[in-house]
Design an enzyme around this catalytic site. Structure first.
Site, PDB file in Angstrom:
ATOM      1  N   ARG A  80      23.678  13.488  23.523  1.00 43.44           N
ATOM      2  CA  ARG A  80      23.112  13.790  21.998  1.00 43.44           C
ATOM      3  C   ARG A  80      24.235  13.420  21.014  1.00 43.44           C
ATOM      4  O   ARG A  80      24.075  13.980  19.929  1.00 43.44           O
ATOM      5  CB  ARG A  80      22.948  15.279  21.949  1.00 43.44           C
ATOM      6  CG  ARG A  80      21.483  15.527  22.789  1.00 43.44           C
ATOM      7  CD  ARG A  80      21.101  17.151  22.388  1.00 43.44           C
ATOM      8  NE  ARG A  80      20.145  17.635  23.396  1.00 43.44           N
ATOM      9  CZ  ARG A  80      19.782  18.895  23.717  1.00 43.44           C
ATOM     10  NH1 ARG A  80      20.484  19.647  23.053  1.00 43.44           N
ATOM     11  NH2 ARG A  80      18.709  19.327  24.231  1.00 43.44           N
TER      12      ARG A  80
ATOM     13  N   ASP B  98      13.595  10.190  23.528  1.00 45.99           N
ATOM     14  CA  ASP B  98      13.268  11.382  23.796  1.00 45.99           C
ATOM     15  C   ASP B  98      12.557  11.527  25.275  1.00 45.99           C
ATOM     16  O   ASP B  98      11.929  10.626  25.683  1.00 45.99           O
ATOM     17  CB  ASP B  98      12.419  12.335  22.965  1.00 45.99           C
ATOM     18  CG  ASP B  98      12.200  13.657  23.504  1.00 45.99           C
ATOM     19  OD1 ASP B  98      13.365  14.616  22.855  1.00 45.99           O
ATOM     20  OD2 ASP B  98      11.215  14.129  24.043  1.00 45.99           O
TER      21      ASP B  98
END
Length: 343
Positions: A27, A77
């Protein structure tokens, strides 16, 4: 490409012990950076953001411009695959993903081939990033692993996975069929990513915790092996990182059975576990606590030093045991990277 110019991450994945470990953060392309938050305001919604190659490439490259990281990971994602297979997926602000009712399994199976084309924007993102990224910095592609993706498809949202685990016991044939569909769709997706410029492929099994050994074998290990076999059968030799987060002692079994080049370890991994996996011939990655990265201070410095001291005498990649939290101070990220890289 000479060994000297080969990306440090690829050298570690090839089994080299380096003077210092390559470093990247899960991330890293995301919510902790002000430039990301500004970019995010330009997208209609999160899924539109992921499917916009220009914006997604920019999000991928932003942390690479700010920090001396050794690898970029494509901005995407794990829930793009269910959507590509025909299940409704959206994101509620402040709450996370939501999914519509699970479609009939044969309907999902009929969409496998089409799903790869529906994900072509992620391939374009990778190509854009690879064209701009320096040759000594690696580019990582990824997908959610079948069991983790299935938990969202079954329950319709993030949860404690009780419903999905119950489904695994009550409907084993249906779950196995769903996992098989996800294996095929995921393998095709990762082949496309490798052909588009990804130099490393990562499987995120974000919800591997709480599984009995026989269930873990069936719904985590078996699908991971199948994905890698299908990717290899397509002529792709890109190295794999597997991340069975929360699997505890079963990580050892995973490392023995799944033909990944590296095993990512979560925060609970002991020094001895990491060394055992390294001794078995695998590179390891992790396992700094993302809460400690957010907290900072002397405890963070000490833990960074300890992780390097305990694992860097064999192939090791410095990373977190989970993703960067959105409110992590940038100066903590900078300090940690500087402590690892010396710059």
């Amino acid at each position: 490409m000479s060994e000297g110019s080969k990306p440090r991450l690829l050298r570690a994945l090839a089994g080299e012990t380096l003077d210092r470990p390559p470093v990247w953060f899960m991330r890293q392309a995301g919510r902790s950076l002000p430039e990301y938050r500004e970019l995010r305001t330009r997208a209609k919604d999160f899924i539109a953001f992921c499917h916009n190659p220009e914006m997604a490439a920019e999000a991928t490259l932003q942390p690479m411009r700010r920090f001396p990281l050794d690898a970029a990971i494509v901005f995407a994602d794990i829930l793009l695959i269910p959507r590509a297979l025909g299940q409704e997926v959206w994101f509620e602000a402040g709450e996370g993903p939501r999914l519509g009712e699970l479609p009939p399994l044969e309907s999902l199976a009929d969409q496998v081939e089409a799903s790869t084309e529906r994900l072509s924007a992620i391939g374009e993102t990778l190509a854009r990033v690879r064209a701009e990224l320096e040759p000594d910095r690696a580019l990582i592609g990824f997908a959610g692993a079948p069991w983790t993706v299935a938990t969202y498809m079954i329950e319709g949202r993030g949860s404690d996975r009780t419903g999905a685990r119950t489904y695994a016991y009550e409907h084993p044939e249906k779950l196995d069929r769903l996992l098989d569909i996800l294996v095929e769709s995921t393998a095709r997706y990762l082949v496309m990513q490798a052909k588009s410029g990804a130099q490393v492929l990562k499987l995120f099994e974000s919800w591997a915790e709480g599984l009995a050994e026989d269930v873990f074998e069936r719904i985590v290990i078996r699908p991971h092996i199948a994905i890698i076999e299908q990717v290899r059968a397509a002529g792709i030799d890109t190295p794999f990182i597997g991340f069975p987060r929360g699997a505890g002692a079963l990580v050892e079994t995973y490392a023995e059975k799944v033909p990944v080049q590296a095993v990512a370890l979560d925060t609970q991994a002991s020094a001895a576990l990491g060394r055992k996996i390294q001794a078995g011939g695998k590179t390891i990655q992790g396992a700094l606590d993302n809460l400690l990265l957010r907290a900072g201070g002397p405890a963070l410095d000490a833990r960074v030093d300890a992780l390097i001291a305990q694992w860097n005498d064999r192939p090791y990649i410095f990373n977190l045991g989970h993703g960067v939290l959105p409110d992590t101070p940038i100066e903590h990220i900078e300090r940690t990277i500087r402590r690892v890289t010396g710059r």
